[in-house]
Motif scaffolding. Structure first.
Motif, PDB file in Angstrom:
ATOM      1  N   ALA A 258     -12.975  -7.306   3.113  1.00  0.00           N
ATOM      2  CA  ALA A 258     -13.507  -8.378   2.257  1.00  0.00           C
ATOM      3  C   ALA A 258     -12.740  -8.454   0.940  1.00  0.00           C
ATOM      4  O   ALA A 258     -12.370  -9.545   0.483  1.00  0.00           O
ATOM      5  CB  ALA A 258     -14.992  -8.142   1.992  1.00  0.00           C
ATOM      6  N   LYS A 259     -12.461  -7.304   0.347  1.00  0.00           N
ATOM      7  CA  LYS A 259     -11.784  -7.302  -0.943  1.00  0.00           C
ATOM      8  C   LYS A 259     -10.286  -7.561  -0.817  1.00  0.00           C
ATOM      9  O   LYS A 259      -9.646  -8.037  -1.766  1.00  0.00           O
ATOM     10  CB  LYS A 259     -12.053  -5.976  -1.665  1.00  0.00           C
ATOM     11  N   ALA A 260      -9.715  -7.281   0.358  1.00  0.00           N
ATOM     12  CA  ALA A 260      -8.289  -7.542   0.574  1.00  0.00           C
ATOM     13  C   ALA A 260      -7.973  -9.031   0.460  1.00  0.00           C
ATOM     14  O   ALA A 260      -6.849  -9.411   0.095  1.00  0.00           O
ATOM     15  CB  ALA A 260      -7.864  -7.019   1.942  1.00  0.00           C
ATOM     16  N   GLU A 261      -8.955  -9.863   0.741  1.00  0.00           N
ATOM     17  CA  GLU A 261      -8.758 -11.322   0.647  1.00  0.00           C
ATOM     18  C   GLU A 261      -8.265 -11.740  -0.738  1.00  0.00           C
ATOM     19  O   GLU A 261      -7.556 -12.736  -0.879  1.00  0.00           O
ATOM     20  CB  GLU A 261     -10.076 -12.043   0.941  1.00  0.00           C
ATOM     21  N   LYS A 262      -8.620 -10.974  -1.758  1.00  0.00           N
ATOM     22  CA  LYS A 262      -8.268 -11.342  -3.134  1.00  0.00           C
ATOM     23  C   LYS A 262      -6.760 -11.428  -3.353  1.00  0.00           C
ATOM     24  O   LYS A 262      -6.307 -12.168  -4.228  1.00  0.00           O
ATOM     25  CB  LYS A 262      -8.857 -10.322  -4.114  1.00  0.00           C
ATOM     26  N   VAL A 263      -5.992 -10.657  -2.591  1.00  0.00           N
ATOM     27  CA  VAL A 263      -4.540 -10.612  -2.841  1.00  0.00           C
ATOM     28  C   VAL A 263      -3.723 -11.150  -1.669  1.00  0.00           C
ATOM     29  O   VAL A 263      -2.500 -11.054  -1.671  1.00  0.00           O
ATOM     30  CB  VAL A 263      -4.087  -9.163  -3.161  1.00  0.00           C
ATOM     31  N   ARG A 264      -4.389 -11.716  -0.690  1.00  0.00           N
ATOM     32  CA  ARG A 264      -3.666 -12.169   0.520  1.00  0.00           C
ATOM     33  C   ARG A 264      -2.542 -13.139   0.176  1.00  0.00           C
ATOM     34  O   ARG A 264      -1.441 -13.032   0.714  1.00  0.00           O
ATOM     35  CB  ARG A 264      -4.641 -12.823   1.506  1.00  0.00           C
ATOM     36  N   ASP A 265      -2.795 -14.073  -0.735  1.00  0.00           N
ATOM     37  CA  ASP A 265      -1.783 -15.088  -1.049  1.00  0.00           C
ATOM     38  C   ASP A 265      -0.710 -14.584  -2.003  1.00  0.00           C
ATOM     39  O   ASP A 265       0.253 -15.301  -2.287  1.00  0.00           O
ATOM     40  CB  ASP A 265      -2.460 -16.328  -1.649  1.00  0.00           C
ATOM     41  N   ARG A 266      -0.862 -13.350  -2.489  1.00  0.00           N
ATOM     42  CA  ARG A 266       0.127 -12.786  -3.424  1.00  0.00           C
ATOM     43  C   ARG A 266       0.650 -11.436  -2.928  1.00  0.00           C
ATOM     44  O   ARG A 266       1.173 -10.639  -3.700  1.00  0.00           O
ATOM     45  CB  ARG A 266      -0.507 -12.625  -4.819  1.00  0.00           C
TER      46      ARG A 266
ATOM     47  N   LEU B   6      -2.848  -0.567  -7.800  1.00  0.00           N
ATOM     48  CA  LEU B   6      -4.012  -1.436  -7.939  1.00  0.00           C
ATOM     49  C   LEU B   6      -4.943  -1.241  -6.747  1.00  0.00           C
ATOM     50  O   LEU B   6      -4.478  -1.095  -5.611  1.00  0.00           O
ATOM     51  CB  LEU B   6      -3.598  -2.913  -7.985  1.00  0.00           C
ATOM     52  N   ASP B   7      -6.239  -1.220  -6.999  1.00  0.00           N
ATOM     53  CA  ASP B   7      -7.182  -1.369  -5.892  1.00  0.00           C
ATOM     54  C   ASP B   7      -7.930  -2.686  -6.079  1.00  0.00           C
ATOM     55  O   ASP B   7      -8.008  -3.220  -7.189  1.00  0.00           O
ATOM     56  CB  ASP B   7      -8.101  -0.147  -5.748  1.00  0.00           C
ATOM     57  N   THR B   8      -8.458  -3.208  -5.007  1.00  0.00           N
ATOM     58  CA  THR B   8      -9.033  -4.553  -5.045  1.00  0.00           C
ATOM     59  C   THR B   8     -10.494  -4.562  -5.466  1.00  0.00           C
ATOM     60  O   THR B   8     -11.200  -5.551  -5.247  1.00  0.00           O
ATOM     61  CB  THR B   8      -8.873  -5.259  -3.686  1.00  0.00           C
ATOM     62  N   ASN B   9     -10.961  -3.482  -6.096  1.00  0.00           N
ATOM     63  CA  ASN B   9     -12.251  -3.538  -6.779  1.00  0.00           C
ATOM     64  C   ASN B   9     -12.158  -4.387  -8.044  1.00  0.00           C
ATOM     65  O   ASN B   9     -13.176  -4.769  -8.612  1.00  0.00           O
ATOM     66  CB  ASN B   9     -12.725  -2.124  -7.147  1.00  0.00           C
ATOM     67  N   LEU B  10     -10.940  -4.679  -8.488  1.00  0.00           N
ATOM     68  CA  LEU B  10     -10.744  -5.516  -9.670  1.00  0.00           C
ATOM     69  C   LEU B  10     -11.138  -6.961  -9.375  1.00  0.00           C
ATOM     70  O   LEU B  10     -11.041  -7.426  -8.241  1.00  0.00           O
ATOM     71  CB  LEU B  10      -9.272  -5.482 -10.090  1.00  0.00           C
TER      72      LEU B  10
END
Length: 363
Positions: A222-230, A193-197
């Motif tokens: 900036a996009k890494a924030e999307k998965v920080r909690d998972r 997965l890349d965090t462009n999703l």
């Protein structure tokens, strides 16, 4: 698998009784060439024997961004706020797409799930990816949004100076789209997965396919924030120093800080961590061992594709069940191969090229 081999396999799937002469006529090649391709497919295990009995093919799935890259290379030291003489190159790009092409060059069957516009760039990306051996049968095509475009200005050392990414179309990689492709995801040997999703798509993937093996390329802070909690739902992650700080909440200024950040990831459930540090090398580890691989200094023609080559190599090594240390060294060599060419994807990227680089640099 080469693009021609994929064409032959597709024809055999449609008609398992097809003759070599028919294959040759359909593809516009000689019968002897068709026979050579079939022999190669048998050696690689895709065809199990006479009668074209096909092996159920293992594959990696990449879900992420695909875009057209426009790179500007100055002929001298880059002067900001001025027009700089230089060269401009256009090539297929996008983190997910780049990883998929590198994987294909390493002989891994790969399916790319991404979004493309029905425009000239989308058509070019589709053709280039198919030619590279990537399975593009499951992409999303938009009639109203343009294909993603990435505009990058490099400095005289080949490092990125500034970039603009127009990637609105990637929002179309929605939960609904993922549900339609669940069978592709369920049967993949691993998923990158890349965090462009979109964030909700990432969350859905990680929560609803928990038996899958997920690898992460964070793309940016900036996009890494999307998965920080998972983050603990990923098997393997490949952040750079800044992305590791965002994902762990730990400031990294020393090797001790790297170890602290890695231990945080392991405590969350991550199995393998590779923190890339540019010219300094890579800090890597699992729950039982951690180490620092310092890489030799090399000249860089274009630094933008190194991380994508590194990520693809990690996936390849996992599929080959390589050790942690061998994985780090192979992936570092893949990144160094990528650095040596102006194209985002090195045209000669292969297992042999990487192994030659390892021998050359004693990696």
């Amino acid at each position: 698998m080469t693009a021609r081999e994929k064409e032959i396999l597709d024809l055999i799937k449609q008609n398992p009784q097809i003759s070599q002469q028919e294959l040759a006529e359909r593809l516009g090649i000689t019968r002897s060439s068709a026979a050579v391709h079939i022999t190669n497919l048998m050696k690689k295990g895709y065809i199990l024997g006479k009668g074209y009995l096909l092996k159920a093919q293992d594959y990696a799935a990449v879900i992420g961004g695909a875009n057209m890259d426009i790179h500007g290379f100055p002929k001298d030291v880059l002067l900001p706020k001025d027009s700089n003489p230089g060269n401009i190159k256009t090539s297929p790009g996008g983190v997910g797409r780049n990883i998929a092409e590198n994987l294909s060059k390493l002989g891994v069957a790969v399916k790319l799930l991404t979004a493309l516009g029905e425009d000239i760039h989308g058509k070019q990306l589709l053709e280039e990816c198919i030619h590279s051996g990537i399975d593009m049968d499951h992409c999303y095509f938009s009639k109203d949004l343009p294909t993603s475009t990435y505009l990058c200005i490099l400095d005289h050392k080949g490092d990125m100076s500034a970039a603009i990414a127009d990637m609105e179309i990637q929002e179309r990689i929605s939960i609904e789209y993922i549900r339609e492709k669940a069978h592709i995801i369920d049967h993949a040997s691993l998923i990158i997965l890349d965090t462009n999703l979109p964030e909700d798509t990432l969350t859905y993937l990680l929560q609803h396919f928990q038996n899958s093996t997920f690898f992460l390329d964070p793309v940016s802070t900036a996009k890494a924030e999307k998965v920080r909690d998972r983050i603990g739902l990923f098997h393997t992650i490949k952040p750079n120093r800044l992305e590791a700080e965002v994902l762990s909440g730990i400031s990294i200024h020393s090797e001790a800080d790297l170890k602290t950040a890695a231990n945080y990831f392991f405590s969350q459930g991550v199995k393998r961590v590779f923190i890339t540090l540019g010219e300094e090398g890579v800090y890597y580890g699992d729950s039982s061992k951690q180490d620092f691989l310092r890489c030799p200094k090399v000249s860089s023609a274009n630094a933008t594709g190194a991380g994508d080559a590194f990520a693809a190599a990690l996936a390849y090594c996992h599929l080959q069940q390589m050790s942690l240390e061998d994985t780090a060294r192979f992936a570092a060599a893949a990144a160094l191969v990528a650095l040596s060419h102006k194209n985002t994807i090195h045209p000669l990227m292969s297992i042999d090229t990487i192994q030659n680089k390892q021998r050359e640099l004693n990696l």
